[in-house]
Every structure is written in C-alpha cells, then in structure tokens.
Design an enzyme around this catalytic site. Structure first.
Site, PDB file in Angstrom:
ATOM      1  N   ASP A 146       0.823  -1.219   0.000  1.00 43.61           N
ATOM      2  CA  ASP A 146       0.000   0.000   0.000  1.00 43.61           C
ATOM      3  C   ASP A 146       0.853   1.263   0.000  1.00 43.61           C
ATOM      4  O   ASP A 146       2.046   1.241   0.323  1.00 43.61           O
ATOM      5  CB  ASP A 146      -0.914   0.030   1.235  1.00 43.61           C
ATOM      6  CG  ASP A 146      -2.091  -0.922   1.111  1.00 43.61           C
ATOM      7  OD1 ASP A 146      -2.115  -1.713   0.143  1.00 43.61           O
ATOM      8  OD2 ASP A 146      -2.969  -0.887   1.998  1.00 43.61           O
ATOM      9  N   ASP A 147       0.168   2.370  -0.348  1.00 48.66           N
ATOM     10  CA  ASP A 147       0.615   3.761  -0.138  1.00 48.66           C
ATOM     11  C   ASP A 147       1.627   4.280  -1.154  1.00 48.66           C
ATOM     12  O   ASP A 147       1.933   5.465  -1.152  1.00 48.66           O
ATOM     13  CB  ASP A 147       1.179   3.978   1.276  1.00 48.66           C
ATOM     14  CG  ASP A 147       0.129   3.802   2.350  1.00 48.66           C
ATOM     15  OD1 ASP A 147      -1.050   3.636   1.997  1.00 48.66           O
ATOM     16  OD2 ASP A 147       0.500   3.788   3.533  1.00 48.66           O
ATOM     17  N   HIS A 201      -5.411   9.421   0.240  1.00 47.33           N
ATOM     18  CA  HIS A 201      -5.298   8.558   1.417  1.00 47.33           C
ATOM     19  C   HIS A 201      -6.155   9.105   2.573  1.00 47.33           C
ATOM     20  O   HIS A 201      -5.757   9.141   3.738  1.00 47.33           O
ATOM     21  CB  HIS A 201      -3.837   8.432   1.867  1.00 47.33           C
ATOM     22  CG  HIS A 201      -3.590   7.192   2.695  1.00 47.33           C
ATOM     23  ND1 HIS A 201      -3.796   7.152   4.055  1.00 47.33           N
ATOM     24  CD2 HIS A 201      -3.145   5.943   2.362  1.00 47.33           C
ATOM     25  CE1 HIS A 201      -3.487   5.952   4.526  1.00 47.33           C
ATOM     26  NE2 HIS A 201      -3.091   5.198   3.517  1.00 47.33           N
ATOM     27  N   HIS A 291       3.659  -2.505   3.033  1.00 48.62           N
ATOM     28  CA  HIS A 291       3.684  -1.139   2.488  1.00 48.62           C
ATOM     29  C   HIS A 291       4.957  -0.899   1.682  1.00 48.62           C
ATOM     30  O   HIS A 291       6.008  -1.473   1.988  1.00 48.62           O
ATOM     31  CB  HIS A 291       3.582  -0.115   3.621  1.00 48.62           C
ATOM     32  CG  HIS A 291       2.257  -0.126   4.318  1.00 48.62           C
ATOM     33  ND1 HIS A 291       1.927  -1.083   5.245  1.00 48.62           N
ATOM     34  CD2 HIS A 291       1.187   0.708   4.209  1.00 48.62           C
ATOM     35  CE1 HIS A 291       0.699  -0.862   5.689  1.00 48.62           C
ATOM     36  NE2 HIS A 291       0.223   0.232   5.071  1.00 48.62           N
TER      37      HIS A 291
END
Length: 332
Positions: A146-147, A201, A291
């Site tokens: 993620d991210d 986000h 992540h």
C-alpha cells in the site's frame, strides 16, 4: 572182453573232438567280437542263437530305469541331466519342470513352483501409479503493498520481487502516482497488479457520497495519466468502509479488497517480527498487507529486510504466490 573195453575209449575220443570243435568255435566268436566291437559282436552272437528279442527287452528295461531315476532326482531337488532337460533352475535353485509330455495314461497335473512370484495385475499397478501421481492442490497467497509509489522503498520492493520471480498487487495513492509516474510504470511493466488506494489517502468511510465519488474519480485519472490504466480493485485507506463507499464502488465497477494478515510493518516493527507474524498467520488464500511507502517520516527498513524471508518461508511451506486477482481466478 577186449571188445568191451574198446568202446569207452572211443567215446572219450569223440568227446575230445567235440571239445576241440567248441574251442575253435569260441575262438571264431572272439575274433568276430574284436572285429565288429563288443556291442555289435554281442548282437551277432545273440542273433546266431536267436536271442535278439531278449536284448531289446533288456535295453527297454534299462531306459525305463534311467527315466525313473531322473524323475526321482527332479522331485528331490536333484540336478544334472534331468534338470537340464527340464528347463533349468528357479531363482531359489530348485529345478523347474520341463516340457516333457506326461507319460501315457498319466492324469497328474504339474504345478508351478511356489518360489515363482507372479507380478501384480495391471489394475493394481495402475491404481498405485495414479495414487503416486495425483496432484496435490497448492496453497496460494498474495503479497500486497500500500501507499506507494515512492522513489525509496518501492524500487527496493520491486528489486526483491524480481529476484524471486514473484508478482504482487500494489494499491497506489493518486497523489503518489502523480509524483512518481516512472515508478508506477515500472510496477506495471514488471507484471504486477495495480489497484486504487484513493486519491489522497483520506478516511473514506467518513466521507459523504459525493466526496467519495470525487476521490475515486481523481485517483482513476491520476493512474490513467501515469500508467494508462484504470484499476478494477480498490482498497480503502485504514480499512474504513461505509455504505456510501460500497455503493460508489458498485457504481464504478470496482471490487473492494481488504486483507487478513497484517504484521503492522508501517509502525517500525522489526524485520524478524514482521516475517514471523506473516509465516505464522498465513493460510490458503491469505492476502498479506505490507507497504511500499509510509509517509515522510516512516521507516520501512523492517519491511525490506523481512521481505526475502517472507517469500522464502511461504514458498517453503508450499505456497504459490499470486496477485489478488490471481487468487480469485484460481479459486473458481
């Protein structure tokens, strides 16, 4: 008186002549035997005296006795001539029965030696082969990140995945895709799956329906411009979900994806703890949350260090590593 005494002397002369004649005859017979050989001479003598039939009877009795002795030797495990005619020896050294026809009038049936083991039938062999070759269903798991993207941790993650030949799913943030389009393009080009993680986000579970729709639109636009794709998967930031978000995802044709293994790698967790958590909690169909970016001050060094151990450990446990969509296709 003199006449009576002369008669016995005449008989003695006659007898002496007969003896001499007999000796001459025997001498002639001996010559014949030496000339034609013992067996041939014997046959001639027997024929002369009418005894040839007697010799044939004796020879037949001798052959019958020889065959009887051979049969006894075969029955008792003997060897030699009888075994040679019978066809050799079995694996344990016992003579095998030969191809001789049974004696006339015999009703006995020869049985194969018990030491000869017959091979299993085809059905038994095929059944065992099928059991050995039956495929064992592989366990499957998906690594997700993620991210990202960013220029620090995302390239490190990609390098490790490439080293092991593993594909994964990246849920990217729209603003990050705008900043690092070349990294997003690399994710795409190396065969990984790309999903949306929203535009900024934000906690979309607390947003209005209109704001949710706008966030999804902006994220799609950013990914389309950076990598030419519109993602079909969506992972909500923080895992926050509302009815409005579910409705917006349904309207846009996106699938909601969460996770079931979370080692909290974003929180500075040591590499050993990250790896052990994943390997202990992974099950078939696991979606593992990691992540590839965590904010300006985030430290994902533990993720980078743990990732090779995670991959090797899952493979050692019999997992096939796939994308999220790959998990769904394989389960159908």
């Amino acid at each position: 008186m003199r006449e009576g005494r002369a008669r016995p002397g005449g008989r003695s002369g006659t007898e002496l002549g007969l003896v001499l004649a007999g000796l001459v005859l025997l001498h002639g017979i001996a010559g014949i035997i030496s000339l034609f050989g013992a067996e041939a001479g014997a046959d001639i003598i027997l024929q002369m005296f009418g005894l040839a039939a007697v010799r044939s009877t004796i020879a037949a009795d001798a052959e019958s006795a020889s065959d009887t002795a051979a049969d006894i030797a075969l029955t008792e495990g003997g060897s030699g001539h009888a075994a040679a005619e019978g066809g050799g020896l079995a694996a344990d050294g016992t003579p095998l029965a030969g191809n001789r026809p049974a004696p006339a009038g015999s009703t006995a049936t020869e049985q194969p030696p018990e030491s000869i083991v017959q091979p299993p039938g085809p059905s038994e062999s095929e059944s065992a082969s099928q059991r050995r070759e039956a495929p064992v269903p592989a366990k499957r798991a998906a690594l997700t990140f993620d991210d990202g993207p960013d220029r620090k941790y995302t390239p490190m993650v990609l390098d490790i995945l490439s080293q092991y030949g593993v594909t994964a799913t990246f849920f990217v943030v729209g603003t990050q895709a705008e900043r690092y389009p070349e990294v997003l393009a690399r994710i795409r080009d190396e065969g990984h799956e790309i999903g949306s993680h929203g535009y900024a986000h934000a906690d979309m579970g607390k947003m209005t329906a209109a704001d949710i729709t706008e966030d999804l639109r902006l994220a799609d636009e950013a990914l389309r411009e950076a990598a030419g794709i519109v993602p079909a998967l969506f992972r909500p930031p923080y895992g926050s979900v509302s009815d409005e978000l579910k409705a917006a995802l349904s309207d846009s044709g996106k699938k909601l994806v969460r996770w079931n293994v979370d080692p909290r790698d974003w929180d500075g967790t040591p590499a050993a703890e990250i790896a052990s958590h994943v390997l202990e909690h992974a099950k078939d169909g696991a979606i593992i949350l990691l992540h590839s970016f965590g904010g300006k001050n985030a430290d994902l060094s533990g993720t980078i260090e743990a990732l090779p151990e995670i991959i090797e450990g899952l493979l050692a446990q019999g997992y096939e590593l796939s994308t999220v969509s790959g998990l769904e296709r394989d389960s159908k």
